[in-house]
Design a protein around this motif. Structure first.
Motif, PDB file in Angstrom:
ATOM      1  N   ASN A   4     -11.479  -5.743  25.876  1.00 32.67           N
ATOM      2  CA  ASN A   4     -11.602  -6.285  24.521  1.00 32.67           C
ATOM      3  C   ASN A   4     -10.411  -7.217  24.310  1.00 32.67           C
ATOM      4  O   ASN A   4      -9.393  -7.107  25.010  1.00 32.67           O
ATOM      5  CB  ASN A   4     -11.702  -5.185  23.455  1.00 32.67           C
ATOM      6  CG  ASN A   4     -10.451  -4.366  23.358  1.00 32.67           C
ATOM      7  OD1 ASN A   4      -9.371  -4.872  23.050  1.00 32.67           O
ATOM      8  ND2 ASN A   4     -10.578  -3.069  23.638  1.00 32.67           N
ATOM      9  N   LEU A   5     -10.549  -8.136  23.380  1.00 31.83           N
ATOM     10  CA  LEU A   5      -9.565  -9.210  23.250  1.00 31.83           C
ATOM     11  C   LEU A   5      -8.179  -8.657  22.894  1.00 31.83           C
ATOM     12  O   LEU A   5      -7.164  -9.064  23.468  1.00 31.83           O
ATOM     13  CB  LEU A   5     -10.032 -10.228  22.190  1.00 31.83           C
ATOM     14  CG  LEU A   5      -9.228 -11.521  22.111  1.00 31.83           C
ATOM     15  CD1 LEU A   5      -9.247 -12.272  23.428  1.00 31.83           C
ATOM     16  CD2 LEU A   5      -9.761 -12.404  20.980  1.00 31.83           C
ATOM     17  N   LYS A   6      -8.153  -7.696  21.986  1.00 31.79           N
ATOM     18  CA  LYS A   6      -6.880  -7.123  21.560  1.00 31.79           C
ATOM     19  C   LYS A   6      -6.147  -6.484  22.751  1.00 31.79           C
ATOM     20  O   LYS A   6      -4.942  -6.688  22.947  1.00 31.79           O
ATOM     21  CB  LYS A   6      -7.134  -6.078  20.466  1.00 31.79           C
ATOM     22  CG  LYS A   6      -5.886  -5.401  19.930  1.00 31.79           C
ATOM     23  CD  LYS A   6      -6.241  -4.380  18.850  1.00 31.79           C
ATOM     24  CE  LYS A   6      -5.119  -3.348  18.682  1.00 31.79           C
ATOM     25  NZ  LYS A   6      -4.929  -2.459  19.852  1.00 31.79           N
ATOM     26  N   ARG A 109      -5.826 -16.800  20.089  1.00 33.69           N
ATOM     27  CA  ARG A 109      -6.060 -16.109  18.815  1.00 33.69           C
ATOM     28  C   ARG A 109      -6.679 -17.041  17.771  1.00 33.69           C
ATOM     29  O   ARG A 109      -7.326 -16.589  16.829  1.00 33.69           O
ATOM     30  CB  ARG A 109      -4.729 -15.573  18.260  1.00 33.69           C
ATOM     31  CG  ARG A 109      -4.149 -14.387  19.023  1.00 33.69           C
ATOM     32  CD  ARG A 109      -2.913 -13.868  18.286  1.00 33.69           C
ATOM     33  NE  ARG A 109      -2.356 -12.666  18.890  1.00 33.69           N
ATOM     34  CZ  ARG A 109      -1.230 -12.633  19.616  1.00 33.69           C
ATOM     35  NH1 ARG A 109      -0.549 -13.758  19.839  1.00 33.69           N
ATOM     36  NH2 ARG A 109      -0.791 -11.499  20.109  1.00 33.69           N
ATOM     37  N   ASP A 113     -14.080 -16.836  15.925  1.00 30.15           N
ATOM     38  CA  ASP A 113     -15.211 -16.037  16.421  1.00 30.15           C
ATOM     39  C   ASP A 113     -15.347 -16.073  17.943  1.00 30.15           C
ATOM     40  O   ASP A 113     -16.464 -16.181  18.471  1.00 30.15           O
ATOM     41  CB  ASP A 113     -16.536 -16.529  15.792  1.00 30.15           C
ATOM     42  CG  ASP A 113     -16.553 -16.283  14.295  1.00 30.15           C
ATOM     43  OD1 ASP A 113     -15.934 -15.300  13.852  1.00 30.15           O
ATOM     44  OD2 ASP A 113     -17.169 -17.088  13.577  1.00 30.15           O
ATOM     45  N   GLU A 115     -15.303 -13.791  19.942  1.00 24.15           N
ATOM     46  CA  GLU A 115     -16.151 -12.676  20.394  1.00 24.15           C
ATOM     47  C   GLU A 115     -17.599 -13.128  20.646  1.00 24.15           C
ATOM     48  O   GLU A 115     -18.275 -12.626  21.545  1.00 24.15           O
ATOM     49  CB  GLU A 115     -16.161 -11.534  19.355  1.00 24.15           C
ATOM     50  CG  GLU A 115     -14.899 -10.692  19.305  1.00 24.15           C
ATOM     51  CD  GLU A 115     -13.724 -11.370  18.609  1.00 24.15           C
ATOM     52  OE1 GLU A 115     -13.912 -12.508  18.098  1.00 24.15           O
ATOM     53  OE2 GLU A 115     -12.626 -10.795  18.583  1.00 24.15           O
ATOM     54  N   PHE A 118     -18.138 -14.319  24.276  1.00 19.31           N
ATOM     55  CA  PHE A 118     -17.690 -13.514  25.423  1.00 19.31           C
ATOM     56  C   PHE A 118     -18.653 -13.585  26.611  1.00 19.31           C
ATOM     57  O   PHE A 118     -18.237 -13.536  27.763  1.00 19.31           O
ATOM     58  CB  PHE A 118     -17.508 -12.047  25.020  1.00 19.31           C
ATOM     59  CG  PHE A 118     -16.213 -11.761  24.308  1.00 19.31           C
ATOM     60  CD1 PHE A 118     -15.203 -12.720  24.219  1.00 19.31           C
ATOM     61  CD2 PHE A 118     -16.002 -10.514  23.720  1.00 19.31           C
ATOM     62  CE1 PHE A 118     -14.022 -12.438  23.563  1.00 19.31           C
ATOM     63  CE2 PHE A 118     -14.811 -10.232  23.070  1.00 19.31           C
ATOM     64  CZ  PHE A 118     -13.826 -11.193  22.988  1.00 19.31           C
ATOM     65  N   ARG A 133     -15.480 -13.539  28.988  1.00 18.20           N
ATOM     66  CA  ARG A 133     -14.743 -12.262  28.991  1.00 18.20           C
ATOM     67  C   ARG A 133     -14.187 -11.923  30.384  1.00 18.20           C
ATOM     68  O   ARG A 133     -13.168 -11.263  30.506  1.00 18.20           O
ATOM     69  CB  ARG A 133     -15.598 -11.120  28.437  1.00 18.20           C
ATOM     70  CG  ARG A 133     -16.832 -10.770  29.245  1.00 18.20           C
ATOM     71  CD  ARG A 133     -17.493  -9.515  28.659  1.00 18.20           C
ATOM     72  NE  ARG A 133     -18.808  -9.275  29.212  1.00 18.20           N
ATOM     73  CZ  ARG A 133     -19.051  -8.672  30.384  1.00 18.20           C
ATOM     74  NH1 ARG A 133     -18.051  -8.259  31.139  1.00 18.20           N
ATOM     75  NH2 ARG A 133     -20.292  -8.481  30.796  1.00 18.20           N
TER      76      ARG A 133
END
Lengths: 174, 174
Positions: A4-6, A109, A113, A115, A118, A133
């Motif tokens: 996940n990006l975080k 960052r 959007d 996400e 991905f 991703r």
């Protein structure tokens, strides 16, 4: 899927600090060591990481977002940094890397959007279709592979100095 | 011989800072990851490093200096830390490690004329005769092997996430 990006950013934002802590101020006897002909010393690994910040990760991400699979992205020369004349100290290189990384993470960052994209694919010149991703996951793992490499390169200097303990030191068995 | 005391200390004094930079504040999804059954996560590696500061390196050095080869030094259980109840956070463990390491390096620096004893031997329970300079070299390489291990353990979480790039990522080929 663990990505996940975080989580990826957690790794990516730590690397400049990890390399600072590991390498900054080390004497040249450590910094000049490599693993034999054709292998990199610690400073050359940092050069390669700088190269990646400039030409690989974010440029490829933008390329996928803009071009999709319409054309393969430009080949990244993993050895390009070896042809660049070396005028910076290791500490200056670490600073350059940190600055570029911070800029690139701010850019990452800042993509609205992200996400949503991905699963979007681009065309890797060797692998064919690759996902956004997967690119970001690889960026993070690429950091870790080079932290591991630098540790191994440093350890190699004491290969014979450890005497019989070499048997317990997996890092010297590569 | 590449070993010298100043060089070894350069590595040893950096490790707590390197681990802080790499691990402190990482979310549990990273910190809980290992490489499968019977392997260690990052916190367990830090536990093992703490254990070494308490029971292995300096105690063995003192043992060699006092006993020579008259009797083998006590076996160091490399898995002892796995039986200790876990009540500290990772950040607290990193702090414990840093404090012990600083104390041990102060002790190392405080041994008068340590250079004279570099070739002095003690009796390792498995290896037989080992030298003071081999013990100190091993202490430094042991740090590097575990920094490398932690990088590899973290990378392992994205093993499938990197997609086809796995081919370029040596750290995932272990």
């Amino acid at each position: 899927m663990n990505f996940n990006l975080k989580g990826a950013i957690e790794i990516l934002e730590r690397t400049p600090h990890t390399l600072d802590a590991l390498l900054s101020g080390l004497s040249s006897e450590w910094l000049n060591g490599n693993e034999g002909e054709g292998t990199w010393n610690a400073a050359e690994v940092v050069d390669h990481l700088i190269d990646g910040e400039e030409k690989n990760w974010i440029p490829r991400l933008k390329f996928i977002l803009q071009e999709g699979e319409s054309k393969p992205f430009p080949l990244f020369d993993r050895f390009a940094h070896l042809n660049v004349s070396e005028s910076l100290s290791l500490e200056e290189k670490l600073e350059v890397f940190k600055t570029l990384r911070m800029k690139n993470l701010a850019m990452l960052r800042g993509i609205t959007d992200l996400e949503i994209y991905f699963e979007k694919t681009g065309l890797h010149p060797a692998f064919g279709p690759v996902r956004v991703r997967e690119l970001i996951s690889t960026w993070a793992v690429h950091d870790l592979t080079h932290i591991s490499q630098i540790s191994r390169v440093l350890a190699n200097r004491y290969r014979t100095d450890v005497g019989p303990w070499i048997e317990y030191l997996g890092i010297l068995k590569k």
